[in-house]
Design a protein around this motif. Structure first.
Motif, short mmCIF file in Angstrom:
data_model
loop_
_atom_site.label_atom_id
_atom_site.label_comp_id
_atom_site.label_asym_id
_atom_site.label_seq_id
_atom_site.Cartn_x
_atom_site.Cartn_y
_atom_site.Cartn_z
N ILE A 4 0.83 -1.20 0.00
CA ILE A 4 0.00 0.00 0.00
C ILE A 4 0.86 1.26 0.00
O ILE A 4 1.77 1.40 0.82
CB ILE A 4 -0.91 0.02 1.24
CG1 ILE A 4 -1.75 -1.27 1.29
CG2 ILE A 4 -1.80 1.26 1.26
CD1 ILE A 4 -2.42 -1.50 2.62
N VAL A 5 0.52 2.16 -0.91
CA VAL A 5 1.14 3.48 -0.96
C VAL A 5 0.13 4.47 -0.43
O VAL A 5 -1.03 4.48 -0.86
CB VAL A 5 1.53 3.85 -2.42
CG1 VAL A 5 1.95 5.30 -2.52
CG2 VAL A 5 2.61 2.93 -2.93
N ILE A 6 0.56 5.31 0.51
CA ILE A 6 -0.30 6.37 1.02
C ILE A 6 0.32 7.70 0.63
O ILE A 6 1.46 8.00 1.00
CB ILE A 6 -0.48 6.27 2.55
CG1 ILE A 6 -1.14 4.93 2.90
CG2 ILE A 6 -1.31 7.46 3.07
CD1 ILE A 6 -1.25 4.66 4.37
N MET A 7 -0.44 8.47 -0.14
CA MET A 7 0.02 9.78 -0.60
C MET A 7 -1.04 10.80 -0.23
O MET A 7 -2.17 10.45 0.09
CB MET A 7 0.27 9.76 -2.11
CG MET A 7 1.32 8.73 -2.52
SD MET A 7 1.62 8.69 -4.29
CE MET A 7 2.94 9.90 -4.38
N GLY A 8 -0.66 12.07 -0.30
CA GLY A 8 -1.61 13.12 0.04
C GLY A 8 -1.32 14.41 -0.68
O GLY A 8 -0.22 14.61 -1.21
N VAL A 9 -2.29 15.28 -0.66
CA VAL A 9 -2.19 16.54 -1.38
C VAL A 9 -1.17 17.49 -0.75
O VAL A 9 -0.59 18.32 -1.44
CB VAL A 9 -3.58 17.22 -1.49
CG1 VAL A 9 -4.07 17.70 -0.13
CG2 VAL A 9 -3.56 18.34 -2.51
N ILE A 75 8.98 3.97 -8.10
CA ILE A 75 9.48 2.78 -7.40
C ILE A 75 8.35 2.12 -6.62
O ILE A 75 8.13 0.91 -6.71
CB ILE A 75 10.63 3.14 -6.43
CG1 ILE A 75 11.82 3.70 -7.20
CG2 ILE A 75 11.03 1.94 -5.57
CD1 ILE A 75 12.87 4.36 -6.32
N ARG A 76 7.63 2.91 -5.86
CA ARG A 76 6.57 2.39 -5.01
C ARG A 76 5.33 1.99 -5.80
O ARG A 76 4.75 0.93 -5.59
CB ARG A 76 6.21 3.43 -3.94
CG ARG A 76 7.41 3.83 -3.11
CD ARG A 76 7.11 4.89 -2.09
NE ARG A 76 6.48 6.12 -2.54
CZ ARG A 76 7.13 7.16 -3.07
NH1 ARG A 76 8.44 7.10 -3.25
NH2 ARG A 76 6.49 8.25 -3.43
N LEU A 77 4.92 2.85 -6.72
CA LEU A 77 3.68 2.61 -7.45
C LEU A 77 3.79 1.42 -8.40
O LEU A 77 2.79 0.75 -8.66
CB LEU A 77 3.27 3.87 -8.21
CG LEU A 77 2.84 5.04 -7.30
CD1 LEU A 77 2.62 6.30 -8.12
CD2 LEU A 77 1.61 4.70 -6.49
N SER A 78 4.97 1.13 -8.88
CA SER A 78 5.13 -0.01 -9.79
C SER A 78 4.95 -1.35 -9.07
O SER A 78 4.64 -2.36 -9.69
CB SER A 78 6.49 0.03 -10.48
OG SER A 78 7.53 -0.16 -9.54
N GLU A 79 5.13 -1.36 -7.75
CA GLU A 79 5.00 -2.60 -6.97
C GLU A 79 3.74 -2.65 -6.12
O GLU A 79 3.36 -3.72 -5.64
CB GLU A 79 6.22 -2.76 -6.06
CG GLU A 79 7.53 -2.92 -6.81
CD GLU A 79 7.59 -4.22 -7.61
OE1 GLU A 79 7.00 -5.23 -7.18
OE2 GLU A 79 8.23 -4.21 -8.67
N ALA A 80 3.09 -1.52 -5.92
CA ALA A 80 1.93 -1.45 -5.02
C ALA A 80 0.70 -2.10 -5.65
O ALA A 80 0.55 -2.14 -6.87
CB ALA A 80 1.62 0.01 -4.69
N ASP A 81 -0.19 -2.60 -4.79
CA ASP A 81 -1.49 -3.08 -5.27
C ASP A 81 -2.59 -2.08 -4.90
O ASP A 81 -3.68 -2.13 -5.45
CB ASP A 81 -1.82 -4.48 -4.73
CG ASP A 81 -1.82 -4.56 -3.21
OD1 ASP A 81 -2.43 -3.71 -2.54
OD2 ASP A 81 -1.20 -5.51 -2.68
N THR A 82 -2.27 -1.17 -3.97
CA THR A 82 -3.27 -0.20 -3.50
C THR A 82 -2.62 1.16 -3.32
O THR A 82 -1.53 1.27 -2.76
CB THR A 82 -3.88 -0.65 -2.15
OG1 THR A 82 -4.41 -1.96 -2.29
CG2 THR A 82 -4.97 0.30 -1.68
N MET A 83 -3.33 2.18 -3.77
CA MET A 83 -2.93 3.57 -3.53
C MET A 83 -4.06 4.23 -2.75
O MET A 83 -5.21 4.21 -3.18
CB MET A 83 -2.71 4.33 -4.83
CG MET A 83 -2.36 5.79 -4.62
SD MET A 83 -2.26 6.64 -6.22
CE MET A 83 -1.70 8.25 -5.68
#
Length: 174
Positions: A4-9, A75-83
């Protein structure tokens, strides 16, 4: 949800708090990018070192990585299943940044690099105000790109504290 990648504005949107809570609920390790980016005394990590640590993290089976750092998001988004993308109003983000500063004055938070005591300056506040609208557009584009990259990718968009609370309430019901 295992990667899981957690991003924010913006800063102050609640990425770290959200990640810790979700990590506890799902029994997943949580990695705070600020802790790898900032060296003692608020010195920036070398770009190669910062990329390398993320490449190591995403090779593992289960993780939550929180933080934006868009230069290394691939790097993270290519391996993540959830954002999971948090987008609270600007005034909420600014309020939380100021509250965090006052609450942690002179102390180093657990989600930041070692020996990086909480600080505040006009440049940081200006950064939040001047980048918020542009980041909102770019982050939504990144969210759509992630969703379209692989059919199994999941995107969770939370735009209010009420939605965040509801997300966790639903998790507890399951």
């Amino acid at each position: 949800m295992k990667k899981i990648v957690i991003m924010g504005v913006s800063a102050g949107v609640g990425k770290s708090t959200f990640a810790v809570k979700l990590g506890k609920e799902l029994s997943l390790p949580v990695y705070h990018l600020d802790a790898y980016y900032w060296k003692p005394g608020w010195v920036e990590a070398e770009p190669e070192e910062f990329r390398s640590v993320q490449e190591s993290i995403v090779k593992t089976d289960k993780w939550i990585v929180e933080g934006n750092y868009t230069a290394t998001a691939d790097i993270r988004l290519s391996e993540a299943d959830t954002m999971i993308y948090l987008e609270l109003p600007l005034i909420v983000c600014v309020y939380r940044v100021l509250k965090r500063w006052l609450t942690n004055l002179g102390r180093t938070r657990a989600d930041v690099g070692e020996d990086c005591p909480e600080k505040m300056d006009a440049a940081f506040l200006k950064f939040i105000f001047t980048t918020y609208s542009k980041r909102k557009v770019k982050m939504r584009e990144r969210m759509r790109s992630f969703q379209n990259a692989r059919p199994e990718n999941t995107v969770i968009f939370l735009a209010s504290q009420k939605q965040i609370d509801s997300f966790f309430n639903k998790k507890q019901e399951n």
